[in-house]
Design a protein around this motif. Structure first.
Motif, short mmCIF file in Angstrom:
data_model
loop_
_atom_site.label_atom_id
_atom_site.label_comp_id
_atom_site.label_asym_id
_atom_site.label_seq_id
_atom_site.Cartn_x
_atom_site.Cartn_y
_atom_site.Cartn_z
N THR A 1 0.99 -1.18 -0.17
CA THR A 1 -0.22 -0.06 -0.10
C THR A 1 0.74 1.34 -0.03
O THR A 1 0.25 2.46 -0.28
N GLU A 2 2.22 1.24 0.39
CA GLU A 2 3.18 2.34 0.56
C GLU A 2 2.21 3.58 1.02
O GLU A 2 2.11 4.69 0.61
N PRO A 3 1.88 3.31 2.30
CA PRO A 3 1.03 4.32 3.08
C PRO A 3 1.81 5.57 3.65
O PRO A 3 1.61 5.87 4.89
N TRP A 4 2.89 6.05 2.94
CA TRP A 4 3.48 6.99 3.29
C TRP A 4 3.91 8.05 2.41
O TRP A 4 3.68 8.27 1.21
N LEU B 1 5.68 10.77 6.98
CA LEU B 1 4.36 11.06 7.21
C LEU B 1 3.58 9.68 6.89
O LEU B 1 3.86 8.76 6.07
N ALA B 2 2.54 9.21 7.50
CA ALA B 2 1.74 8.23 7.46
C ALA B 2 0.46 8.52 6.86
O ALA B 2 -0.21 9.41 7.30
N ARG B 3 -0.21 7.63 6.04
CA ARG B 3 -1.79 7.95 5.50
C ARG B 3 -2.74 7.46 6.78
O ARG B 3 -2.86 6.62 7.33
N THR B 4 -3.70 8.50 6.75
CA THR B 4 -4.79 8.30 7.66
C THR B 4 -5.91 7.37 7.20
O THR B 4 -5.93 6.95 6.20
N LEU C 1 -8.64 7.97 5.98
CA LEU C 1 -9.12 8.11 4.51
C LEU C 1 -8.66 7.58 3.48
O LEU C 1 -9.24 7.40 2.48
N ASP C 2 -7.36 7.09 3.45
CA ASP C 2 -6.44 6.42 2.59
C ASP C 2 -6.40 4.95 2.85
O ASP C 2 -5.89 4.23 1.92
N THR C 3 -6.46 4.34 4.15
CA THR C 3 -6.05 3.17 4.52
C THR C 3 -7.19 2.15 4.59
O THR C 3 -6.91 1.01 4.61
N VAL C 4 -8.33 2.71 4.83
CA VAL C 4 -9.37 1.76 5.21
C VAL C 4 -9.74 1.15 3.66
O VAL C 4 -9.45 1.68 2.72
N TYR C 5 -10.10 -0.06 3.87
CA TYR C 5 -10.01 -1.08 2.80
C TYR C 5 -10.79 -0.60 1.28
O TYR C 5 -10.28 -1.10 0.29
N ASP C 6 -11.58 0.06 1.65
CA ASP C 6 -12.63 0.64 0.36
C ASP C 6 -12.41 1.95 -0.07
O ASP C 6 -13.00 2.75 -0.66
N SER C 7 -10.98 2.62 0.45
CA SER C 7 -10.61 3.99 -0.03
C SER C 7 -10.34 4.01 -1.43
O SER C 7 -9.97 3.03 -2.10
N ALA C 8 -10.53 5.15 -1.94
CA ALA C 8 -10.00 5.58 -3.11
C ALA C 8 -8.48 5.45 -3.48
O ALA C 8 -8.09 5.02 -4.61
N TYR C 9 -7.70 5.74 -2.28
CA TYR C 9 -6.35 5.56 -2.42
C TYR C 9 -6.06 4.39 -2.52
O TYR C 9 -5.07 4.05 -3.57
N LEU C 10 -6.53 3.24 -1.84
CA LEU C 10 -6.03 1.86 -2.02
C LEU C 10 -6.62 1.43 -3.41
O LEU C 10 -5.85 0.43 -3.93
N LYS C 11 -7.63 1.60 -3.89
CA LYS C 11 -8.09 1.13 -5.23
C LYS C 11 -7.21 1.65 -6.16
O LYS C 11 -6.79 1.20 -7.17
N ASN C 12 -6.82 3.02 -6.02
CA ASN C 12 -5.87 3.33 -6.98
C ASN C 12 -4.53 2.90 -7.18
O ASN C 12 -3.87 2.48 -8.07
N GLN C 13 -4.12 2.51 -5.76
CA GLN C 13 -2.96 1.77 -5.58
C GLN C 13 -2.87 0.63 -6.41
O GLN C 13 -1.85 0.29 -6.83
N GLY D 1 -5.94 16.18 5.54
CA GLY D 1 -6.42 15.04 6.58
C GLY D 1 -5.96 13.69 6.22
O GLY D 1 -6.17 12.88 6.90
N HIS D 2 -5.39 13.57 4.71
CA HIS D 2 -5.00 12.21 4.42
C HIS D 2 -3.67 11.77 5.04
O HIS D 2 -3.36 10.76 4.81
N LEU D 3 -3.00 12.63 5.56
CA LEU D 3 -1.62 12.32 6.14
C LEU D 3 -1.42 12.98 7.56
O LEU D 3 -2.12 13.93 7.97
#
Length: 223
Positions: free
Chosen positions: A51-54, A89-92, A94-106, A191-193
């Motif tokens: 996920t590279e949440p950083w 920085l770590a992602r909050t 908003l980006d780390t929950v399983y159905d987030s737009a960030y994860l889908k894009n990742q 708020g995403h980080l």
């Protein structure tokens, strides 16, 4: 060409060389190429589910460095002398929950998984978050992401040590106050980080005390 034993010893030598540097030499600066190398080892670090949440902030603006110095007791003596100062920085949620737009894009555009695999991967991440690790609130999800940044942190510090560059990881700060400062500078992406940890890089001003650790057999158990 070095054999395996020589390479192993070189790596261990870097671990013995590395220490949490308390005093940096302000006259010595890390080259742009070396700093890019250190940051690249962070970028290439592993993360849960890829996920590279950083995000890594290399703070160069004198005004911002001074604000951070005044807001962080751990950074107060490091910032004036260190060559480079990095905030991880770590992602909050908003980006780390399983159905987030960030994860889908990742999964789609970075990991480039086949379209038919992505729903199954999202389902697996949901099971992991809800059932395996009980990541059921904002703080738990942020802490999960923050754990990943420490993998990158360790890799960067070790890589730096391997090329003779010193470092000091820094947790000496008030999380809420530091987040407020970074948010006021527009660095937290609405708020995403959030801040995870900081690290200073440079060159030691004096040699440290010999490294101390528990004995191998006190730490490692073969079962």
């Amino acid at each position: 060409m070095r054999n395996k034993e020589e390479l192993k010893q070189e790596i261990l030598d870097a671990y013995h060389f590395r220490h949490a540097t308390k005093e940096f030499d302000p006259t010595k600066k890390i080259s742009e190429d070396d700093m890019h190398f250190i940051l690249e080892t962070g970028r290439l670090s592993p993360s849960s589910f890829g996920t590279e949440p950083w995000k890594f902030l290399v703070i160069e603006t004198p005004e911002l460095l001074d604000k951070i110095k005044q807001s962080s007791w751990g950074a107060y003596t490091k910032i004036p002398a260190a060559s480079h100062f990095v905030i991880l920085l770590a992602r909050t949620k908003l980006d780390t929950v399983y159905d987030s737009a960030y994860l889908k894009n990742q999964l789609t555009n970075v990991s480039k998984l086949p379209a038919e695999i992505i729903p199954k991967m999202i389902e697996r991440i949901e099971e992991f978050q809800k059932g395996d690790f009980h990541l059921d609130n904002d703080r738990a999800l942020f802490d999960w992401a923050s754990k990943q940044t420490y993998i990158a942190l360790g890799n960067m510090m070790t890589a730096a040590a391997q090329i003779g560059i010193d470092s000091c990881p820094i947790e000496g700060f008030h999380i809420e106050k530091m987040n407020q400062l970074l948010d006021s500078e527009g660095l937290l992406e609405n708020g995403h980080l959030g801040i995870s940890v900081m690290v200073a890089f440079g060159y030691r001003a004096k040699e440290p005390h010999p490294k101390t650790r528990k004995a191998f057999d006190d730490v490692v158990k073969w079962v």
